[in-house]
Structures are given as structure tokens and as C-alpha cells.
Scaffold this active site. Structure first.
Site, PDB file in Angstrom:
ATOM      1  N   SER A  90      16.217 -41.959 -13.890  1.00  0.00           N
ATOM      2  CA  SER A  90      14.982 -41.207 -13.630  1.00  0.00           C
ATOM      3  C   SER A  90      14.744 -41.254 -12.123  1.00  0.00           C
ATOM      4  CB  SER A  90      13.822 -41.843 -14.386  1.00  0.00           C
ATOM      5  OG  SER A  90      12.639 -41.150 -14.067  1.00  0.00           O
ATOM      6  N   GLU A 130      15.768 -44.166  -6.673  1.00  0.00           N
ATOM      7  CA  GLU A 130      14.720 -43.893  -5.693  1.00  0.00           C
ATOM      8  C   GLU A 130      15.064 -44.426  -4.312  1.00  0.00           C
ATOM      9  OE1 GLU A 130      10.980 -45.569  -7.050  1.00  0.00           O
ATOM     10  OE2 GLU A 130      11.990 -47.254  -7.986  1.00  0.00           O
ATOM     11  N   HIS A 165      -1.829 -44.259  -2.928  1.00  0.00           N
ATOM     12  CA  HIS A 165      -2.308 -44.915  -4.139  1.00  0.00           C
ATOM     13  C   HIS A 165      -3.453 -44.125  -4.773  1.00  0.00           C
ATOM     14  CE1 HIS A 165      -4.846 -47.828  -6.333  1.00  0.00           C
ATOM     15  NE2 HIS A 165      -3.671 -48.253  -6.779  1.00  0.00           N
ATOM     16  N   ARG A 188       3.763 -47.338 -15.731  1.00  0.00           N
ATOM     17  CA  ARG A 188       3.791 -48.311 -14.624  1.00  0.00           C
ATOM     18  C   ARG A 188       3.111 -49.579 -15.100  1.00  0.00           C
ATOM     19  NH1 ARG A 188       2.599 -43.295 -11.436  1.00  0.00           N
ATOM     20  NH2 ARG A 188       4.072 -43.181  -9.693  1.00  0.00           N
ATOM     21  N   GLY A 229      -5.982 -11.159   6.975  1.00  0.00           N
ATOM     22  CA  GLY A 229      -5.646 -11.556   8.339  1.00  0.00           C
ATOM     23  C   GLY A 229      -4.903 -10.460   9.066  1.00  0.00           C
ATOM     24  N   LYS A 258       0.840  -1.211   0.000  1.00  0.00           N
ATOM     25  CA  LYS A 258       0.000   0.000   0.000  1.00  0.00           C
ATOM     26  C   LYS A 258       0.868   1.252   0.000  1.00  0.00           C
ATOM     27  CE  LYS A 258      -4.109  -1.709   2.272  1.00  0.00           C
ATOM     28  NZ  LYS A 258      -3.836  -2.702   3.297  1.00  0.00           N
ATOM     29  N   CYS A 292      10.419 -38.779 -12.370  1.00  0.00           N
ATOM     30  CA  CYS A 292       9.065 -39.241 -12.663  1.00  0.00           C
ATOM     31  C   CYS A 292       8.205 -39.366 -11.409  1.00  0.00           C
ATOM     32  CB  CYS A 292       9.083 -40.540 -13.446  1.00  0.00           C
ATOM     33  SG  CYS A 292       9.869 -41.889 -12.547  1.00  0.00           S
ATOM     34  N   MET A 302      -4.344  -6.298  10.096  1.00  0.00           N
ATOM     35  CA  MET A 302      -5.281  -5.336  10.662  1.00  0.00           C
ATOM     36  C   MET A 302      -6.053  -4.576   9.579  1.00  0.00           C
ATOM     37  SD  MET A 302      -4.728  -2.082  13.059  1.00  0.00           S
ATOM     38  CE  MET A 302      -5.027  -0.964  11.718  1.00  0.00           C
ATOM     39  N   ARG A 322      -3.067  -1.897  -6.732  1.00  0.00           N
ATOM     40  CA  ARG A 322      -2.203  -3.081  -6.675  1.00  0.00           C
ATOM     41  C   ARG A 322      -2.553  -3.987  -7.849  1.00  0.00           C
ATOM     42  NH1 ARG A 322      -4.978  -5.933  -1.399  1.00  0.00           N
ATOM     43  NH2 ARG A 322      -7.089  -5.719  -2.133  1.00  0.00           N
ATOM     44  N   TYR A 360      14.561 -33.760 -18.169  1.00  0.00           N
ATOM     45  CA  TYR A 360      13.104 -33.736 -18.282  1.00  0.00           C
ATOM     46  C   TYR A 360      12.437 -33.994 -16.939  1.00  0.00           C
ATOM     47  CZ  TYR A 360      13.091 -38.874 -18.140  1.00  0.00           C
ATOM     48  OH  TYR A 360      13.241 -40.178 -17.756  1.00  0.00           O
ATOM     49  N   GLY A 366      12.908 -41.403  -8.910  1.00  0.00           N
ATOM     50  CA  GLY A 366      11.584 -41.728  -8.362  1.00  0.00           C
ATOM     51  C   GLY A 366      11.484 -40.993  -7.039  1.00  0.00           C
ATOM     52  N   THR A 367      11.094 -39.756  -7.110  1.00  0.00           N
ATOM     53  CA  THR A 367      11.176 -38.922  -5.895  1.00  0.00           C
ATOM     54  C   THR A 367      10.106 -39.264  -4.866  1.00  0.00           C
ATOM     55  OG1 THR A 367      10.038 -37.261  -7.208  1.00  0.00           O
ATOM     56  CG2 THR A 367      12.407 -36.949  -6.853  1.00  0.00           C
ATOM     57  N   ASN A 368       9.110 -40.067  -5.274  1.00  0.00           N
ATOM     58  CA  ASN A 368       8.140 -40.512  -4.253  1.00  0.00           C
ATOM     59  C   ASN A 368       8.840 -41.450  -3.273  1.00  0.00           C
ATOM     60  OD1 ASN A 368       6.264 -39.196  -5.841  1.00  0.00           O
ATOM     61  ND2 ASN A 368       5.565 -41.063  -6.847  1.00  0.00           N
ATOM     62  N   ASP A 369       9.462 -42.475  -3.845  1.00  0.00           N
ATOM     63  CA  ASP A 369      10.157 -43.409  -2.971  1.00  0.00           C
ATOM     64  C   ASP A 369      11.412 -42.782  -2.378  1.00  0.00           C
ATOM     65  OD1 ASP A 369       8.860 -45.934  -2.633  1.00  0.00           O
ATOM     66  OD2 ASP A 369       9.016 -46.185  -4.792  1.00  0.00           O
ATOM     67  N   ARG A 422       8.544 -49.018 -17.215  1.00  0.00           N
ATOM     68  CA  ARG A 422       9.175 -49.526 -15.994  1.00  0.00           C
ATOM     69  C   ARG A 422       8.780 -50.977 -15.765  1.00  0.00           C
ATOM     70  NH1 ARG A 422       7.582 -46.958 -10.359  1.00  0.00           N
ATOM     71  NH2 ARG A 422       5.681 -48.150 -10.718  1.00  0.00           N
ATOM     72  N   ARG A 448      -3.542   2.298   8.032  1.00  0.00           N
ATOM     73  CA  ARG A 448      -3.715   1.001   7.377  1.00  0.00           C
ATOM     74  C   ARG A 448      -2.439   0.178   7.473  1.00  0.00           C
ATOM     75  NH1 ARG A 448      -5.915   1.792   1.573  1.00  0.00           N
ATOM     76  NH2 ARG A 448      -8.084   1.697   2.128  1.00  0.00           N
TER      77      ARG A 448
HETATM   78  C1  PEP Z   1       8.549 -42.874  -7.351  1.00  0.00           C
HETATM   79  O1  PEP Z   1       8.828 -43.627  -6.436  1.00  0.00           O
HETATM   80  O2  PEP Z   1       8.785 -41.656  -7.372  1.00  0.00           O
HETATM   81  C2  PEP Z   1       7.885 -43.419  -8.548  1.00  0.00           C
HETATM   82  C3  PEP Z   1       7.664 -42.676  -9.612  1.00  0.00           C
HETATM   83  O3  PEP Z   1       7.443 -44.695  -8.466  1.00  0.00           O
HETATM   84  P1  PEP Z   1       6.089 -45.151  -7.722  1.00  0.00           P
HETATM   85  O4  PEP Z   1       5.367 -43.916  -7.327  1.00  0.00           O
HETATM   86  O5  PEP Z   1       5.357 -45.972  -8.702  1.00  0.00           O
HETATM   87  O6  PEP Z   1       6.656 -45.929  -6.580  1.00  0.00           O
HETATM   88 MG    MG Z   2       8.839 -45.765  -6.756  1.00  0.00          MG
END
Ligand code: PEP
Ligand code: MG
Length: 897
Positions: free
Chosen positions: A763, A744, A455, A561, A105, A27, A830, A107, A340, A850, A765-768, A617, A96
Site C-alpha cells: 500500500s 512510503e 496532522h 492508524r 479575467g 463563443k 492509502c 477581456m 454554452r 484500490y 503511503g504517498t504522504n510520506d 497498520r 468578444r
Molecule cells: C502516508 O504516509 O501516505 C500514510 C498514509 O501514512 P501517514 O499519513 O499516517 O504517515
Molecule cells: Mg506514512
């Protein structure tokens, strides 16, 4: 001399500018800039955010602040010719809050500060309008008491209502001065009752009380929560802007309004806003009276309207972006109080950005940066109608965006049965691969447990289906086919609506609005593609998903998968036969049954991707996920396989694992049961050969999951290369292919140089990798992770936004180690993070080639990759580029097939 804590604006003496947002708040910087470029603003001054930081840290104001505020007040008195706290012409101010980012949130505004019994009488005399003076006074007492002294505004509203009722009038403008004067007295009595203290009669005390309240409001739970959700640092602090009052309540030639220079919901280039005659700022927001559409101001106050059009144009030209403006008209003269950049929907953001390029105001690159990648989500999925009234039962994880209404069912078989005839929402404690058919048939999926990579979340995102996950407040009673949230019980067959973009679970059927990708969207994405260096692939398991992803611009499949294919139709029986086979021979027979089915799947995908790389995979999940549960299913399978049910049950039980996520899964399956790797490789190569013969280019990339040691990969690759050789020999042809691995597990990252010796690509596997780096189960994290994030133990859900400090370090290290062995090693990701904009920016900086994400995230990732490239143009991927992306025409031709 003391540091500078106060900046003056207006009256030709402006000291700040738009570039000082961090110090003056949005402001303060806006007021300074408007004054600087000649837009009429009432003069005033801003106390910097630095004072807030010092005050909150030390519990007192820095030396010299009081003197600087006093001197600014005196300058303001001179500029306006009025006196603060007295005289014939009293100076009143508004106070203000204003942080660098607009922040609900904090004042609220206090108007008319400086009014006391003495100055109110002077104001009445000066204006010749007693009603106006006491209307201003009663507003001030109410606002100040509410915001600074903590006496709820409702209590004052009740007194006001009682007065109107007594007079038999509906609008407060019809109350005479004497009533307003009485109200001031009643308000002050209320303050004394509620706080035990008199309302401050000294304008200096009022001012410092307000300044205090602004700074303290930085620490309110609401403001803190907003900062956390929006990733705003707690250390920025807020500024205080003190502005001389102009009055919209001075009669029918006065008024106040708010307006956007473009429609914030559609982006259309027209003024959009509201205006109230003879009113002060808060009346518009409070909805006390019905405001006019801003166009109505042209008739009500034509002169001021002209001035407003001019100021709006000037400001939009100057900021080169749609503006959100607040203004007041005092006796026909316009003053701007705030400008703004306008908040807008995703649709509006795209349209405004593209039209601003056409108007020659910004470059295509700037347009790309004007749209937040996450905003694109709104353009790709149906949304809950923003105008609908909703009864929210609970809010959980927004696991997969979109909106879905349907009748509640608790069982996947039931969902599959009812799904074709009526919309159903599948409600489960959690889902497993066995529920897939029910998930396909449902409009949306709601789970009581599980996080963003559970899942249900992963599968729903893959299908572009709305999903709300981890709704811990849901008390499930599947036996009686109902769930309860608080005191509401929802039975099977009742309607609910899921909002997968916000995580809301809504009772009943709520209308949704369908998105339609526009030409503007296409153009913006073309500009984004022209600047990004990171490729964007998709995670897809079927030809249909692949085609959808291509339509969204995917440049290949980064993760197919294969296990998802195992659940289709009655294939599951053959899979179970394979797993439960008594010995090598029986297994080979069972595996052979699966071969033609897998081959047909791969052929479909190769055709759909037509020349783009397809990463397949090998089987990943623990085998017991595929096995029958419960006596009835086991009996049924025993009958089909012509086996003894007791023996079969024993074999099923033998597959039980205490900790399957860390158990017999990933490449460990292929090592124990080479037949499976053999069959999958054969299916891939035979499909590749068949499709290549049709004249379609195929680029298979075979990916080995959950590798922890180089030796695992070496052994799996040996089989794959061997099968390739055999298939090519038999078919008298060859197909170019790659063999790579997922990274992973932390051990894989730590030994990436050794693994790279056997890999043609990595690649992540950033989940695992997140699960194993944190030692935090993907499926159970939903129980406590939200409270970790809420409480600030973690900045974000690491399954959603990559943990740069830990997991990110492993990604960087493994990339460096891998490329140290093979300079042109292709590296991608991935895991779900491939579709998360902040993570995508990191992957760009880390030099990956990628990212791969679910089909509906592809445009989000493309735009995020473009943002990353524009913010950090020095980085280009180290490895050779992939085949060029298809042109729009090509993509559309595929989609039309
Ligand atoms: C992962 O682990 O990031 C992955 C892509 O494999 P999945 O989620 O199938 O275990
Ligand atoms: Mg995995």
C-alpha cells in the site's frame, strides 16, 4: 496561400462548428453551431486562437490576417446590407474574447464598435431614433475606453450619474437624446485627459484596437491565475469573435437577457434567468436596473418569448446538456448571442445528469462523466450559505471541506470543555496528536501552519470535520488569547466561520446549508460503481468512522492508524508507561495493559466492516509524540507511575529527536521494541478470532509501516506469523489474514522486488513517499508551497495531487517490480492522494487494485475511479478482485444499526 485565420458564421455561410472549440474558442464555436442548426444569430466572423498564439509569440500578426479580416468584413457588409464605417446604414459590431474554456479575467465584450460622429448621425437618421443612436454611442465610448484604453468605467458612470441627477431622473432610459449626445462629448474629453490621445474616430482603428486588447487580455494576471487554478494550459490562446450588432435598446419591443435552460443551483428543469426591456447586454450584468425574472418576458414580449423557448429547447436537445444562453431581442425578433454548457452546483450537476438519462438524452455512462468528482463534496458537507454576506479575514488551505461556525478557543482542553455546550472553533498554530480530544469536540479547526497533509488536515478529513490550514496571515497571540489578521483582532470567545471547501476564514457567524443525499445521488453512484475497476476503501480508525465510510460505499478499510487509538481516555498513561519503561520486563507489563484495549477496538472495527478487508497498520509515529510535555505533565505522570520526576524527565528528554519524521518511527519501532509488534498482532488476531466466532467474516490485513529494507519486513512478519500461529493454536481455530507493507520510502520503491518476497500486499503511503521523494517536510511545506504553486514552480501542491513525474514514477516502478515477483500482488494506496480525483485517475492507469481515503472522500473517489475507467477502459487491475462490495440494502442495514 496564407493559412486560414478567420471563420465566418451566419447568413447561411457558416464555416465552423461546435467541434472547433480549440480553434474558435467556446463563443466562436457556439455561434457557428447555432447558425448551423438554424438558431437565429447575427452574422459575424471569428479570428482563431492560433492568431493569438502567433501574435503573443512573435509580437506581430501573421501575414495575411489583415486581408482575411477585411474580406470577412466585406462579406458581413453584404450579408447585412450595411457598411462598416460609413453610408446611410452603418454596420456596427460587437467584439468578444473567447477561449476554449470559459475564463473570467479575459477581456469583456465591446458593443457598438464602428460608431463615430458620422455613423452615429447616420444611425439616428436610419432608425429615426436619435436617442437610441446616442445611447449606443455613449455606451461604446465608455466600454471601449474602459476595456481597450484603460480608463476606469467608474469615471464615466459618475458623469452619467451627474446627468441623471441634473435631470432629476433615476433611469438612464429617461435621459433625452441631447443629454446622451452631450455625454459622448464629455466622455471623449475624459479620454483625452486620461490618455493624452483622442478617442479613435476611424472604425478600422477601433476594430484593431479591440482585437489587440482581446489577445493581450490572455496574459493578464487574473486570466493567468484562473488558468493555473483550473489547470488550463497557457498555450491555448483566445479567439476573437466579431459579430454584427443587434440592438436590445431599440425601444419597448426590444431587450436583452441571460438564461439557463435548467436551474443551475438545484438542477430543476425550468428556465432560470433575467431579462431587461430596452437595454443592452451589459445592463443585465451590471445591475443598473432591476431585471425581470425570465418568466416575466412572457408578458413583456410574448412573441419573442415563444421564439426563445423554442431556441432553448432546440439547443438543449442539440447539446444534450443544460445550456447557459445570452440573447437579444431587437424589435420583437430574437437573436442568440451565446450558448454554452451551464456551470452548475454539485447538486444541480447530479440532478441534471440523472434526469437527462431518464429523458433518454444521455446514457448512464455519460451521466457519470457529467459530474466532476470534486462536485460531490458539496453534497456531503454543510456549506456556507452562498447568499450570505461575509467578511473574509483571510483565505488559506481548504484542508477539509464543509463549513463550521463557532466561538474561538485556543486550547484543546478548553475546546473539549466548552464543545459539548456551545459550538467552538479550535485555533492552533498547528495540531499534534495530543490535541485530538479538542479536535473531536470542535466544530472546525483552524491552523496557522501546516499543509494539506499536516496532522490537523489529515485528522479533520478523517472525521469529516471542517478544517482550514496554514493560514500564514494569522498572527497568533495564544498568551493573550487572540489572533490578528491585518487590522482585525479576534479574541477568544468571538465568533468565526470556517469554509473548509474554499479555505476562507470568515469573521462572525454565517448561516450554513445542510446537504441531503438524494435518490439521484444514489442512482448516479450505482452507475459509477458499475463501470469502475478500481476498488475504494477508507482510512478509518474507529467503528464509527468505519460505519460512516460504509454508508458512503467504502469496500474495506485501507488504513487503520492504530496510534489514534492510543489517545482515547486514559490509555495515554499506559502508552507512556510502555514507552518510558526502564527495561524489557517493565515494558512487557505496560504493553500487556494495552492489549485488551486494542483488542476491543479491533473487534468493533471488524464487526462494522462485516466481511470486508480491514488493513491495520502497526504503530507508526515517533514515540516522543506520545510523551508528556512541560514540567506539570511530567510531574503528573511521575505521580501516576510512582516514579521520580527527575528521572522521568531525563527519560522523556532521551526520546527527543532533531528530525523525528526521519527518525525512530514506523517499523523501526517494532524492530527496536518487538513487544509492541507482538502486542498489536496479538490484539488483532484475538479480536479476529472472537468476532469470527460470532459468525462474522473477518479479513485482517496487517500492514508494516515505513519499511526501507526487505529485512525489516522479514523480521516483522516473522513475529506476526508467529503470534498468529500461537493465537490460532490457543483458540483452536484459524483466520485468513495477509501481511503486507507500506511503500512510503524511495528505497522501498527501488527495492520493491525484494520487499515483495515477504509481502502479500503493498500500500503506497504517498504522504510520506511525497515527503521523502521531494525531501520536503509535510509539516513545514505549507510555509512556502503555496507560493511555489502560485508562481508556477510546481503545477500543484504535491501533497494534494500526486506528482506524476517523480512520485508517480516510483509508484509505477514499485508496482511493476512487486508484481514481477508476485503476479497477483494486491496493490493499493492509502495516502491522502487516494481521495484526489486526478491522482485516482493515475492510480487506475498504473493498474492499482484500490485507493483508500477518508470516509467523506469515498464517493468522490468512487466517481473518480469511474471516470478513469470510462476514459481508459483498457486498464483492469492485474490482481484478483476483492470481495464484492455490499449492496445498498446491506449498507443501509449496517448504518441503521
Ligand atoms: C502516508 O504516509 O501516505 C500514510 C498514509 O501514512 P501517514 O499519513 O499516517 O504517515
Ligand atoms: Mg506514512
Amino acid at each position: 496561400m496564407a493559412d486560414r485565420y478567420v471563420y465566418f458564421f451566419g447568413a447561411g455561410q457558416t464555416e465552423g462548428s461546435k467541434d472547433m472549440k480549440e480553434l474558435l474558442g467556446g463563443k466562436g464555436a457556439g455561434l457557428a453551431e447555432m447558425a448551423r442548426i438554424g438558431v437565429p444569430v447575427p452574422p459575424g466572423f471569428t479570428i482563431t486562437t492560433e492568431v493569438c498564439r502567433l501574435y503573443l509569440r512573435a509580437g506581430k500578426y501573421p501575414d495575411g490576417l489583415r486581408e482575411q479580416v477585411q474580406s470577412a468584413l466585406e462579406r458581413l457588409e453584404t450579408a447585412t446590407g450595411k457598411t462598416f464605417g460609413g453610408g446611410a446604414s452603418p454596420l456596427l459590431v460587437s467584439v468578444r474574447s473567447g477561449a476554449a474554456f470559459s475564463m473570467p479575467g479575459m477581456m469583456d465584450t465591446i458593443l457598438n464598435l464602428g460608431l463615430t460622429d458620422t455613423t452615429a448621425a447616420a444611425l439616428a437618421a436610419e432608425s429615426g431614433d436619435e436617442r437610441f443612436a446616442f445611447d449606443s454611442y455613449r455606451r461604446f465610448v465608455q466600454m471601449y475606453a474602459d476595456v481597450v484604453l484603460g480608463v476606469h468605467a467608474d469615471l464615466f458612470e459618475r458623469l452619467l450619474e451627474a446627468k441623471k441627477h441634473g435631470r432629476g431622473v433615476r433611469e438612464d432610459t429617461h435621459l433625452p437624446a441631447s443629454d446622451l449626445r452631450d455625454l459622448v462629448g464629455e466622455f471623449k474629453t475624459l479620454v483625452r485627459e486620461k490618455t493624452g490621445k483622442d478617442f479613435p474616430e476611424e472604425p478600422q482603428d477601433q476594430l484593431w484596437g479591440a482585437i489587440h486588447a482581446v489577445f493581450n487580455s490572455w496574459e493578464t494576471p487574473r486570466a493567468k491565475a484562473y488558468r493555473r487554478i483550473n489547470n488550463i494550459s497557457d498555450n491555448l490562446g483566445t479567439a476573437v469573435s466579431v459579430c454584427s450588432m443587434v440592438f436590445g435598446n431599440m425601444g419597448d419591443d426590444s431587450g436583452t437577457g441571460v438564461a439557463f435552460t435548467r436551474d443551475p443551483s438545484t438542477g430543476e428543469r425550468r428556465l432560470y434567468g433575467e431579462f431587461l426591456v430596452n437595454a443592452q447586454g451589459e445592463d443585465v450584468v451590471a445591475g443598473i436596473r432591476d431585471p425581470l425574472h425570465i418568466d416575466g418576458m412572457a408578458q413583456a414580449l410574448p412573441g419573442a418569448y415563444e421564439q426563445f423557448l423554442e431556441a432553448a429547447k432546440l439547443l438543449e436537445d442539440h447539446y444534450r446538456d443544460a445550456q447557459d444562453l445570452e440573447f437579444t431581442v431587437e424589435k420583437g425578433r430574437l437573436y442568440l448571442l451565446q450558448t454554452r454548457n451551464a456551470k452548475r452546483t454539485g447538486r444541480a450537476a447530479v440532478r441534471i445528469a440523472v434526469e437527462m438519462v431518464d429523458e433518454g438524452r444521455i446514457t448512464p455512462e455519460e451521466a457519470v462523466l457529467r459530474v466532476e468528482p470534486e462536485q460531490l463534496d458539496q453534497l456531503l458537507h454543510p456549506m456556507v450559505d452562498p447568499d450570505a454576506k461575509v467578511h473574509v479575514l483571510t483565505t488559506a488551505l481548504p484542508a477539509s471541506p464543509g463549513a463550521a461556525s463557532g466561538v474561538v478557543v485556543f486550547n484543546p482542553d478548553e475546546a473539549a470543555e466548552r464543545g459539548p455546550h456551545e459550538p467552538v472553533v479550535l485555533v492552533r498554530r498547528e495540531t499534534s496528536p495530543e490535541d485530538f480530544h479538542g479536535m473531536v469536540a470542535a466544530q472546525g479547526i483552524l491552523t496557522g501552519r501546516g499543509g494539506m497533509t499536516s496532522h490537523a488536515a489529515v485528522v479533520a478529513r478523517g472525521m469529516g470535520k471542517c478544517c482550514v490550514a496554514g493560514a500564514g496571515e494569522l498572527v497568533m497571540d495564544e498568551g493573550r488569547r487572540r489572533f490578528t489578521v491585518g487590522d482585525v483582532t479576534v479574541h477568544e470567545g468571538d465568533w468565526i466561520t470556517l469554509d473548509g471547501s474554499t479555505g476562507r476564514v470568515i469573521l462572525g457567524r454565517v448561516p450554513t446549508v445542510e446537504p441531503e443525499p438524494t435518490d439521484d445521488f444514489r442512482r448516479l453512484m450505482e452507475w459509477a460503481d458499475a463501470v469502475r475497476t478500481l476498488r475504494v476503501r477508507t482510512n478509518a480508525d474507529t467503528p464509527n468512522d468505519s460505519a460512516v465510510a460504509r454508508r458512503f460505499g467504502a469496500e474495506g478499510i485501507g488504513l487503520c492508524r492504530t496510534e489514534h487509538m492510543f489517545f482515547e481516555g486514559d490509555r495515554i498513561d499506559a502508552v507512556r508507561e510502555m514507552i518510558l519503561a526502564d527495561g524489557g520486563g517493565a515494558r512487557a507489563i505496560a504493553v500487556a495493559k494495552l492489549l485488551p484495549m486494542q483488542r476491543a477496538d479491533f473487534e468493533g472495527i471488524f464487526r462494522a466492516m462485516d466481511g470486508l478487508p480491514v488493513t491495520i497498520r502497526l504503530l507508526d509515529p515517533p514515540l516522543h509524540e506520545f510523551l508528556p510535555h512541560g514540567p506539570a505533565e511530567i510531574k503528573d505522570l511521575a505521580r501516576k507511575l510512582k516514579q521520580n520526576p527527575d528521572k522521568l524527565r531525563a527519560r522523556v528528554e532521551a526520546h527527543h529527536e532533531s528530525n523525528p519524521m526521519l527518525g525512530h518511527r514506523g517499523c523501526r519501532l517494532g524492530i527496536s521494541y518487538p513487544d509492541i509488534t507482538w502486542m498489536q498482532a496479538q490484539a488483532i488476531f484475538e479480536a479476529a478470532v472472537n468476532v469470527q466466532k460470532e459468525g462474522v467474516r473477518v479479513c485482517p490485513e496487517i500492514m508494516v509501516p515505513l519499511v526501507g529494507t526487505a529485512e525489516e519486513l522479514r523480521r516483522q512478519r516473522e513475529i506476526i506469523d508467529h503470534v498468529a500461529e500461537e493465537v490460532f493454536y490457543q483458540c483452536d481455530t484459524t483466520v485468513d489474514y495477509l501481511v503486507g507493507t507500506m511503500i512510503e520510502l524511495p528505497r522501498a520503491a527501488l527495492t520493491a522486488d525484494r520487499i515483495a518476497a515477504h509481502a502479500q500486499f503493498f500500500s503506497f503511503g504517498t504522504n510520506d513517499l511525497t515527503q521523502t521523494t521531494f525531501g520536503l517536510s509535510r509539516d513545514d511545506a505549507g510555509r512556502f508551497l503555496p507560493s511555489y504553486v502560485e508562481g508556477g514552480v510546481l503545477p500543484d501542491d504535491p501533497f494534494q495531487t500526486l506528482d506524476l513525474d517523480g512520485v508517480g514514477q516510483l509508484v509505477e516502478m514499485a508496482t511493476r517490480l512487486g508484481r514481477g515477483v508476485k503476479a497477483d500482488l494486491k496493490v493499493g494506496v492509502c495516502g491522502e492522494h487516494g481521495g484526489d480525483p486526478r491522482s485516482v485517475e493515475f492510480f487506475h492507469r498504473a493498474g492499482l487494485n484500490y485507493v483508500s481515503c477518508s470516509p467523506y472522500r469515498v464517493p468522490v473517489a468512487r466517481l473518480a475511479a469511474a471516470h478513469a475507467a470510462l476514459k481508459d477502459p483498457s486498464r483492469t487491475p492485474a490482481a484478483a478482485p476483492e470481495p464484492a462490495a455490499p449492496s445498498l440494502e446491506e449498507v443501509e442495514a449496517v448504518a441503521a444499526d
